[in-house]
Design a protein around this motif. Sequence first.
Motif, PDB file in Angstrom:
ATOM      1  N   THR A  16       0.365  19.623 -27.329  1.00  0.00           N
ATOM      2  CA  THR A  16       0.549  19.694 -25.880  1.00  0.00           C
ATOM      3  C   THR A  16      -0.194  18.541 -25.218  1.00  0.00           C
ATOM      4  O   THR A  16      -1.356  18.288 -25.515  1.00  0.00           O
ATOM      5  CB  THR A  16       0.019  21.041 -25.336  1.00  0.00           C
ATOM      6  OG1 THR A  16       0.727  22.105 -25.980  1.00  0.00           O
ATOM      7  CG2 THR A  16       0.204  21.143 -23.836  1.00  0.00           C
ATOM      8  N   GLN A  44      -1.052  18.115  -6.138  1.00  0.00           N
ATOM      9  CA  GLN A  44      -0.296  18.493  -7.333  1.00  0.00           C
ATOM     10  C   GLN A  44       0.905  17.569  -7.527  1.00  0.00           C
ATOM     11  O   GLN A  44       1.147  17.089  -8.634  1.00  0.00           O
ATOM     12  CB  GLN A  44       0.173  19.951  -7.239  1.00  0.00           C
ATOM     13  CG  GLN A  44      -0.949  20.948  -7.354  1.00  0.00           C
ATOM     14  CD  GLN A  44      -0.467  22.378  -7.183  1.00  0.00           C
ATOM     15  OE1 GLN A  44       0.668  22.701  -7.483  1.00  0.00           O
ATOM     16  NE2 GLN A  44      -1.345  23.239  -6.685  1.00  0.00           N
ATOM     17  N   ARG A  90       1.032  20.233 -19.893  1.00  0.00           N
ATOM     18  CA  ARG A  90       0.253  21.245 -19.189  1.00  0.00           C
ATOM     19  C   ARG A  90      -0.604  20.537 -18.134  1.00  0.00           C
ATOM     20  O   ARG A  90      -1.088  19.430 -18.367  1.00  0.00           O
ATOM     21  CB  ARG A  90      -0.651  21.950 -20.206  1.00  0.00           C
ATOM     22  CG  ARG A  90      -1.336  23.188 -19.689  1.00  0.00           C
ATOM     23  CD  ARG A  90      -2.086  23.892 -20.803  1.00  0.00           C
ATOM     24  NE  ARG A  90      -3.368  23.247 -21.020  1.00  0.00           N
ATOM     25  CZ  ARG A  90      -3.992  23.198 -22.197  1.00  0.00           C
ATOM     26  NH1 ARG A  90      -3.450  23.725 -23.279  1.00  0.00           N
ATOM     27  NH2 ARG A  90      -5.154  22.618 -22.302  1.00  0.00           N
ATOM     28  N   SER A 137      -3.263  25.329 -17.490  1.00  0.00           N
ATOM     29  CA  SER A 137      -1.988  25.644 -16.822  1.00  0.00           C
ATOM     30  C   SER A 137      -2.244  26.093 -15.385  1.00  0.00           C
ATOM     31  O   SER A 137      -1.701  27.094 -14.938  1.00  0.00           O
ATOM     32  CB  SER A 137      -1.224  26.722 -17.589  1.00  0.00           C
ATOM     33  OG  SER A 137      -0.919  26.275 -18.885  1.00  0.00           O
ATOM     34  N   THR A 155       2.274  24.197 -12.203  1.00  0.00           N
ATOM     35  CA  THR A 155       3.426  23.735 -12.965  1.00  0.00           C
ATOM     36  C   THR A 155       4.162  22.652 -12.194  1.00  0.00           C
ATOM     37  O   THR A 155       3.890  22.416 -11.024  1.00  0.00           O
ATOM     38  CB  THR A 155       4.401  24.901 -13.265  1.00  0.00           C
ATOM     39  OG1 THR A 155       4.874  25.415 -12.016  1.00  0.00           O
ATOM     40  CG2 THR A 155       3.734  25.996 -14.058  1.00  0.00           C
ATOM     41  N   GLU A 156       5.121  22.064 -12.844  1.00  0.00           N
ATOM     42  CA  GLU A 156       5.857  20.954 -12.235  1.00  0.00           C
ATOM     43  C   GLU A 156       6.701  21.409 -11.062  1.00  0.00           C
ATOM     44  O   GLU A 156       7.075  20.616 -10.220  1.00  0.00           O
ATOM     45  CB  GLU A 156       6.748  20.289 -13.296  1.00  0.00           C
ATOM     46  CG  GLU A 156       7.344  19.007 -12.819  1.00  0.00           C
ATOM     47  CD  GLU A 156       8.142  18.306 -13.896  1.00  0.00           C
ATOM     48  OE1 GLU A 156       9.013  17.515 -13.513  1.00  0.00           O
ATOM     49  OE2 GLU A 156       7.922  18.547 -15.088  1.00  0.00           O
TER      50      GLU A 156
END
Length: 115
Positions: free
Chosen positions: A44, A70, A93, A109, A112-113
């Motif tokens: 990862t 983000q 991640r 985590s 997230t995208e």
Amino acid sequence: MPRKGQAGEEQAAAFLEEKGLQILERNFRFLRGEVDIIALDRQTLVFAEVKTYSAYEIDALEYAIDNKKQRKIIETSKYFLSINRKYMYMAIRFDVLFVSPQGIVHLASAFTEGV
């Protein structure tokens, strides 16, 4: 970078290495942003943001990385992948590490995208 932030990133990188992650890049910059640490956690690829505080309340942690930040991290990660194609098919991640005198809080985590 302010001294406190740099020291926090040093601590965060050492913390991740102790957990078995391999640091690939530090302070990776792109036109639209920066990622503090890029590391491999087995298969990862981890893009980590480090926040350094003199003291913090656990309630404040969720507000430390807003949606705009983000998105910048995600865009920078996409650029990293575009120039480092060998990582393109790995799981990704996004982690956040909070460094304070009380220790390190590692949120794997953290987002997230799909921001």
